[in-house]
Design a protein around this motif. Structure first.
Motif, PDB file in Angstrom:
ATOM      1  N   PRO A 148       0.789  -1.295   0.041  1.00 54.52           N
ATOM      2  CA  PRO A 148      -0.077  -0.085  -0.121  1.00 54.52           C
ATOM      3  C   PRO A 148       0.782   1.272   0.025  1.00 54.52           C
ATOM      4  CG  PRO A 148      -0.595  -1.540   1.726  1.00 54.52           C
ATOM      5  CD  PRO A 148       0.467  -1.936   1.326  1.00 54.52           C
ATOM      6  N   MET A 149       0.607   2.231  -0.978  1.00 54.85           N
ATOM      7  CA  MET A 149       1.315   3.419  -0.870  1.00 54.85           C
ATOM      8  C   MET A 149       1.254   4.387   0.114  1.00 54.85           C
ATOM      9  SD  MET A 149       1.273   5.951  -4.327  1.00 54.85           S
ATOM     10  CE  MET A 149       2.614   7.273  -4.663  1.00 54.85           C
ATOM     11  N   ASP A 150      -0.053   4.319   0.897  1.00 52.89           N
ATOM     12  CA  ASP A 150      -0.420   5.435   1.902  1.00 52.89           C
ATOM     13  C   ASP A 150       0.594   4.867   3.116  1.00 52.89           C
ATOM     14  OD1 ASP A 150      -1.796   6.793   0.265  1.00 52.89           O
ATOM     15  OD2 ASP A 150      -3.673   6.024   0.929  1.00 52.89           O
ATOM     16  N   LEU A 151       0.655   3.280   3.133  1.00 50.99           N
ATOM     17  CA  LEU A 151       1.454   2.871   4.495  1.00 50.99           C
ATOM     18  C   LEU A 151       2.794   2.715   4.370  1.00 50.99           C
ATOM     19  CD1 LEU A 151       1.022   1.420   7.054  1.00 50.99           C
ATOM     20  CD2 LEU A 151       0.741  -0.620   6.133  1.00 50.99           C
ATOM     21  N   ILE A 152       3.507   2.410   3.001  1.00 50.22           N
ATOM     22  CA  ILE A 152       4.844   2.257   2.946  1.00 50.22           C
ATOM     23  C   ILE A 152       5.212   3.456   1.947  1.00 50.22           C
ATOM     24  CG2 ILE A 152       6.594   0.853   2.062  1.00 50.22           C
ATOM     25  CD1 ILE A 152       4.966  -0.320   4.431  1.00 50.22           C
ATOM     26  N   THR A 153       5.545   4.540   2.702  1.00 50.02           N
ATOM     27  CA  THR A 153       5.826   5.812   2.024  1.00 50.02           C
ATOM     28  C   THR A 153       7.212   6.034   1.639  1.00 50.02           C
ATOM     29  OG1 THR A 153       6.314   6.880   4.063  1.00 50.02           O
ATOM     30  CG2 THR A 153       3.908   7.099   3.475  1.00 50.02           C
ATOM     31  N   GLY A 154       7.166   6.793   0.256  1.00 54.15           N
ATOM     32  CA  GLY A 154       8.553   7.236   0.010  1.00 54.15           C
ATOM     33  C   GLY A 154       9.421   6.234  -0.783  1.00 54.15           C
ATOM     34  N   LEU A 155       8.727   4.998  -0.941  1.00 53.67           N
ATOM     35  CA  LEU A 155       9.466   3.853  -1.657  1.00 53.67           C
ATOM     36  C   LEU A 155      10.077   4.392  -3.126  1.00 53.67           C
ATOM     37  CD1 LEU A 155      10.341   0.954  -1.162  1.00 53.67           C
ATOM     38  CD2 LEU A 155       8.266   0.380  -2.289  1.00 53.67           C
ATOM     39  N   ARG A 166      14.274  -4.139   5.048  1.00 51.20           N
ATOM     40  CA  ARG A 166      15.487  -3.318   5.940  1.00 51.20           C
ATOM     41  C   ARG A 166      14.794  -1.690   5.529  1.00 51.20           C
ATOM     42  NH1 ARG A 166      19.818  -5.077   3.648  1.00 51.20           N
ATOM     43  NH2 ARG A 166      19.949  -6.748   5.197  1.00 51.20           N
ATOM     44  N   TYR A 167      14.133  -1.380   4.535  1.00 54.48           N
ATOM     45  CA  TYR A 167      13.707   0.081   4.270  1.00 54.48           C
ATOM     46  C   TYR A 167      12.761   0.096   5.425  1.00 54.48           C
ATOM     47  CZ  TYR A 167      11.323   3.794   2.254  1.00 54.48           C
ATOM     48  OH  TYR A 167      10.606   5.134   2.152  1.00 54.48           O
ATOM     49  N   ILE A 168      11.911  -0.795   5.449  1.00 52.70           N
ATOM     50  CA  ILE A 168      10.647  -0.633   6.245  1.00 52.70           C
ATOM     51  C   ILE A 168      10.944  -0.405   7.795  1.00 52.70           C
ATOM     52  CG2 ILE A 168       8.363  -1.810   6.928  1.00 52.70           C
ATOM     53  CD1 ILE A 168       8.217  -2.873   4.178  1.00 52.70           C
ATOM     54  N   GLU A 169      11.749  -1.263   8.092  1.00 50.45           N
ATOM     55  CA  GLU A 169      12.130  -1.265   9.661  1.00 50.45           C
ATOM     56  C   GLU A 169      13.352  -0.202   9.969  1.00 50.45           C
ATOM     57  OE1 GLU A 169      10.962  -5.175  11.813  1.00 50.45           O
ATOM     58  OE2 GLU A 169      13.029  -5.286  11.011  1.00 50.45           O
ATOM     59  N   GLY A 170      14.266   0.053   9.116  1.00 46.92           N
ATOM     60  CA  GLY A 170      15.352   0.670   9.494  1.00 46.92           C
ATOM     61  C   GLY A 170      14.968   2.238   8.913  1.00 46.92           C
ATOM     62  N   SER A 171      14.394   2.581   7.973  1.00 45.24           N
ATOM     63  CA  SER A 171      13.969   3.805   7.460  1.00 45.24           C
ATOM     64  C   SER A 171      12.735   4.432   7.994  1.00 45.24           C
ATOM     65  CB  SER A 171      14.210   3.856   6.083  1.00 45.24           C
ATOM     66  OG  SER A 171      15.571   3.714   5.329  1.00 45.24           O
ATOM     67  N   LEU A 172      11.709   3.833   8.089  1.00 46.93           N
ATOM     68  CA  LEU A 172      10.323   3.997   8.267  1.00 46.93           C
ATOM     69  C   LEU A 172      10.219   3.654   9.798  1.00 46.93           C
ATOM     70  CD1 LEU A 172       8.210   2.670   5.129  1.00 46.93           C
ATOM     71  CD2 LEU A 172       9.366   5.139   5.474  1.00 46.93           C
ATOM     72  N   GLY A 173      10.839   2.956  10.419  1.00 51.09           N
ATOM     73  CA  GLY A 173      10.807   2.755  11.757  1.00 51.09           C
ATOM     74  C   GLY A 173       9.558   1.814  12.161  1.00 51.09           C
TER      75      GLY A 173
END
Length: 239
Positions: A148-155, A166-173
């Motif tokens: 989902p674009m609204d949830l996983i932003t800035g990809l 790693r992006y989801i946990e590391g960058s998006l927290g």
């Protein structure tokens, strides 16, 4: 911090200690009262953490004796950690030379089935991703992923070259909690045969997955088609 998040952190800490060999197979974990002192939490929080490790098949509780580490292979233990368990391809092939070829990256409306899996509307937008993942120069899996674009932003496409988790946990927290998977053997398409370097007589292992964050929101629906001679799927079953 909520009690749930705290017991999960404690379970992860003990899980990592088992993986590193601080607690050997057959050894006893510290008593509940000692763990309460170590982590400065209540008995109920420790109980929840131990129950999670029991469900993972890593420890067993013996009435009147305590909690003991089961004889589980190290590879299985490492894949029980929250990040490793859902770290996907990059974690599975840690230590190997990994290459990713982005075959497709677009923003689309999901079909009704995918929207239902992701708990969104077909009018919402998702990232539509196709990647060929290689290990040590050999193609191993083709991944078809929607998020989902609204949830996983800035990809961005640059993030697809590395681990999405790693992006989801590391960058998006965000914290990845669980996944529902179905594994089946299917025949590859002609395109998949060419990309994976296999013949039409070799089945591939298809993994259908819906993955969830710690707050219960689904963030990924994917189909991964793995070369059957390059991937093992291991599980620990507990009663």
């Amino acid at each position: 911090m909520s009690g749930g998040a705290k017991y999960q952190q404690i379970a992860d800490t003990i899980r990592e200690a088992i993986r590193k060999g601080d607690y050997l197979p057959g050894s006893q974990l510290p008593l509940v009262k000692d763990l309460c002192t170590e982590f400065a939490v209540s008995r109920i929080t420790i109980k929840h953490a131990i129950d999670e490790l029991v469900r993972d098949g890593l420890v067993v509780k013996r009435r009147g004796a305590g909690t003991f580490v089961k004889a589980v292979a190290d590879s299985a233990v490492s894949k029980r950690s929250k990040f490793s368990q859902f770290g996907g391809f990059s974690e599975y092939y840690s230590g190997h030379k990994i290459h990713t070829e982005v075959l497709h990256f677009a923003i689309i409306h999901p079909d009704v089935e995918v929207a239902g899996q992701l708990k969104i509307s077909p009018d919402d937008f998702v990232y539509d991703i196709q990647r060929l993942r290689c290990a040590d120069g050999e193609p191993v899996v083709i991944e078809y992923t929607q998020m989902p674009m609204d949830l996983i932003t800035g990809l961005k496409e640059k993030h697809l070259q590395d681990s999405l988790y790693r992006y989801i946990e590391g960058s998006l927290g965000m914290h990845i909690q669980s996944a529902h998977r179905t594994v089946r053997a299917v025949m590859p398409t002609e395109t998949e045969q060419e990309l994976l370097g296999i013949t039409g007589k070799m089945p591939v292992l298809e993994v259908q997955q819906t993955a969830f964050l710690s707050d219960g929101r689904p963030f990924e629906y994917s189909l991964s088609r793995h070369r059957g001679d390059k991937m093992d799927f291991k599980a620990v079953s507990v009663r």
